[in-house]
Design a protein around this motif. Sequence first.
Motif, PDB file in Angstrom:
ATOM      1  N   LYS A  35       8.050 -39.735  -3.382  1.00  0.00           N
ATOM      2  CA  LYS A  35       8.333 -39.322  -4.752  1.00  0.00           C
ATOM      3  C   LYS A  35       9.666 -38.575  -4.764  1.00  0.00           C
ATOM      4  O   LYS A  35       9.851 -37.609  -4.028  1.00  0.00           O
ATOM      5  CB  LYS A  35       7.214 -38.416  -5.268  1.00  0.00           C
ATOM      6  N   GLU A  36      10.595 -39.036  -5.610  1.00  0.00           N
ATOM      7  CA  GLU A  36      11.923 -38.428  -5.679  1.00  0.00           C
ATOM      8  C   GLU A  36      12.015 -37.496  -6.887  1.00  0.00           C
ATOM      9  O   GLU A  36      11.739 -37.907  -8.021  1.00  0.00           O
ATOM     10  CB  GLU A  36      12.986 -39.530  -5.756  1.00  0.00           C
ATOM     11  N   ASP A 159      17.290 -32.330  -0.148  1.00  0.00           N
ATOM     12  CA  ASP A 159      18.604 -32.964  -0.082  1.00  0.00           C
ATOM     13  C   ASP A 159      19.621 -32.143  -0.872  1.00  0.00           C
ATOM     14  O   ASP A 159      19.545 -32.037  -2.087  1.00  0.00           O
ATOM     15  CB  ASP A 159      18.506 -34.390  -0.653  1.00  0.00           C
ATOM     16  N   LYS A 184      24.861 -42.629  -3.133  1.00  0.00           N
ATOM     17  CA  LYS A 184      23.473 -42.912  -3.533  1.00  0.00           C
ATOM     18  C   LYS A 184      22.699 -43.562  -2.379  1.00  0.00           C
ATOM     19  O   LYS A 184      21.513 -43.276  -2.188  1.00  0.00           O
ATOM     20  CB  LYS A 184      23.459 -43.824  -4.763  1.00  0.00           C
ATOM     21  N   MET A 188      19.230 -42.192  -0.621  1.00  0.00           N
ATOM     22  CA  MET A 188      18.025 -42.999  -0.396  1.00  0.00           C
ATOM     23  C   MET A 188      17.600 -42.931   1.067  1.00  0.00           C
ATOM     24  O   MET A 188      16.410 -42.874   1.389  1.00  0.00           O
ATOM     25  CB  MET A 188      18.292 -44.445  -0.798  1.00  0.00           C
ATOM     26  N   ALA A 191      15.978 -39.571   1.647  1.00  0.00           N
ATOM     27  CA  ALA A 191      14.644 -39.528   1.043  1.00  0.00           C
ATOM     28  C   ALA A 191      13.634 -40.276   1.908  1.00  0.00           C
ATOM     29  O   ALA A 191      12.479 -39.861   2.047  1.00  0.00           O
ATOM     30  CB  ALA A 191      14.690 -40.128  -0.356  1.00  0.00           C
ATOM     31  N   LYS A 201       7.630 -36.368  -0.321  1.00  0.00           N
ATOM     32  CA  LYS A 201       8.439 -36.023  -1.494  1.00  0.00           C
ATOM     33  C   LYS A 201       9.866 -35.699  -1.061  1.00  0.00           C
ATOM     34  O   LYS A 201      10.076 -35.083  -0.007  1.00  0.00           O
ATOM     35  CB  LYS A 201       7.848 -34.818  -2.234  1.00  0.00           C
ATOM     36  N   SER A 202      10.823 -36.112  -1.899  1.00  0.00           N
ATOM     37  CA  SER A 202      12.224 -35.780  -1.662  1.00  0.00           C
ATOM     38  C   SER A 202      12.723 -34.935  -2.826  1.00  0.00           C
ATOM     39  O   SER A 202      12.729 -35.389  -3.970  1.00  0.00           O
ATOM     40  CB  SER A 202      13.075 -37.053  -1.539  1.00  0.00           C
ATOM     41  N   TYR A 203      13.107 -33.702  -2.526  1.00  0.00           N
ATOM     42  CA  TYR A 203      13.596 -32.773  -3.544  1.00  0.00           C
ATOM     43  C   TYR A 203      15.121 -32.804  -3.545  1.00  0.00           C
ATOM     44  O   TYR A 203      15.765 -32.347  -2.592  1.00  0.00           O
ATOM     45  CB  TYR A 203      13.099 -31.355  -3.262  1.00  0.00           C
ATOM     46  N   ARG A 204      15.693 -33.366  -4.606  1.00  0.00           N
ATOM     47  CA  ARG A 204      17.143 -33.433  -4.745  1.00  0.00           C
ATOM     48  C   ARG A 204      17.615 -32.240  -5.558  1.00  0.00           C
ATOM     49  O   ARG A 204      17.236 -32.091  -6.724  1.00  0.00           O
ATOM     50  CB  ARG A 204      17.539 -34.749  -5.411  1.00  0.00           C
ATOM     51  N   TRP A 211      24.056 -37.201  -9.977  1.00  0.00           N
ATOM     52  CA  TRP A 211      23.787 -38.489  -9.316  1.00  0.00           C
ATOM     53  C   TRP A 211      24.683 -39.593  -9.909  1.00  0.00           C
ATOM     54  O   TRP A 211      25.280 -40.383  -9.182  1.00  0.00           O
ATOM     55  CB  TRP A 211      22.303 -38.821  -9.472  1.00  0.00           C
TER      56      TRP A 211
END
Length: 556
Positions: A35-36, A159, A184, A188, A191, A201-204, A211
Amino acid sequence: MKVVVMSATLEVDKLSEFFGHCSVLHIPGRSYPVKEIFCNLLSPRDTGSSAYVTEAVKVTLDIHLNEPEGDILVFLTGQNEIEKACDLLFKKAESIDYRYEVHDRSIEGLLILPLYGSMSTDQQKRIFLPAPTGIRKCVVSTNIAATSLTIEGVRYVVDSGFVKQLNHNPRVGLDILEVVPISKSEAMQRAGRAGRTSSGKSYRLYSKEFWEQCMPDHTVPEIKRTSLTSVILTLKCLSVHDVIRFPYLDRPEERHILEALKQLYQCDAIDRRGHVTRLGEFLVQFPLPPNLTCAVIKAASLDCEDMLLPIAAMLSVENVFIRPGDPQKQKEAELQHQELSSQVGGCNDFATLLNIFEQCKTSKSPSAWCQKYWIHWRAVKSAFSVEKQLREIISKLKQLPDFPKETFEGSRTEILRRCLCAGYFINVARRSAARTFCTMDGHGSIVYIHPSSTLYNQETRLEWIIFHDVTVTSKIYVRTVCPVRYEWVKDLLPRLHQIDAYELSSVAREEVTEEEITKWKHKEDLKRQCEISEDILNFFPVPTTVVFLPKPEYEM
């Protein structure tokens, strides 16, 4: 013969088209859903800010307090940022009351581990060990953890959206390390590290706007953002003289090609017509930047390549100095590094690298020696291999009848510095004021000696220096520095201003006419005549005549 090109982040369509629309195979990896999440903590106006460090710490702590078990991988840009983040995390983690503040009651602590290139191998191995029961592991890493290795147990990625990248800076005229937004495709890739062993989960830290506006689809190819001197020289040696219209996979900007031609001309690797000189044919044999190769060939012509080959090898591998994050250990490492420097006079970073190479190679236990002096054994071991390769190349070249041979009477220290001047005269700087220096390449950039240099805090004793590379933080810093004398570079410096990059435009297209050559020779003759006239005036000064005029009548 079949050629297979594999990559996780390559621009597939462009590469396929370049190779005549070759077939493309997609091999799906074994990954779990990730989940991003865009945290909206960084906007486009934060591209030049270091706020991502503190924001990364806040998000990491929030994950630790509120998310179920699973390790955390945080992506930052370099050692300083990583050490700062680890210190902040450690201080915050110490004050956590695990009875009331942590959502998952099975978690009883946080193990914080940094990861960057100049760490010792033993320190790097710790990230692969499982954390004790009830302890969550948090690895704070550079981009090395995105592509080069997989850490088991990671379920959460933080990230920062930034990476340190080598870029050609036209203002400075050099390749420098800069902090820039990632692409980008890199985002990815980062992530995906959260979904290797289970869903994650990826926390940006950045926003959707960041982005879309600041992050390119793919990483800008190196050929479009770094010096092209080695590339252009290779093409010239392959008889590809029209380097502007050559069918590059990724076409670099014309101004970068012209700048590379100018540097090759300054190094005497090509002549005014753009033809490769004999020196240029020697340079292309080495897997080194032309300036460093020039220094090696100068040393070989004096039969003292034993000094330059180890230095060239050490500059071709990752940073050999280990700089631990712990303040006490950091102080200990600095003292050991200072001792190595003081053994060779304490005023030449190039000589320090040579000293490390020689001492490590002659020690009974090289790995133990490196451990004692806080030196990266893996990097030095790689330098041994590179030095052997370079020695084989220079041995073959010295057997050629037209390889240059020179003699020079002087100390070992002076010979070393003069050989370095032969290649690094492009990277000459003169002290400007206080602790600042001004580059002499026509850009006139104000630079500072990096704190990692043995010459740091000795600036006021120096007049002229040469340097290996540049890094940019709040200031422009030069690294791997050596003091030189003006008389060693005064005959080389005019080469930096003999020709403008855009005068080489026709050379780049192989369209040099006899008329252009005649004009250029005429221009050089005029410049030479002016210099001769100036020398004559300096040698025979015009006598001063003092004329006494009568006083005006109105003066009393």
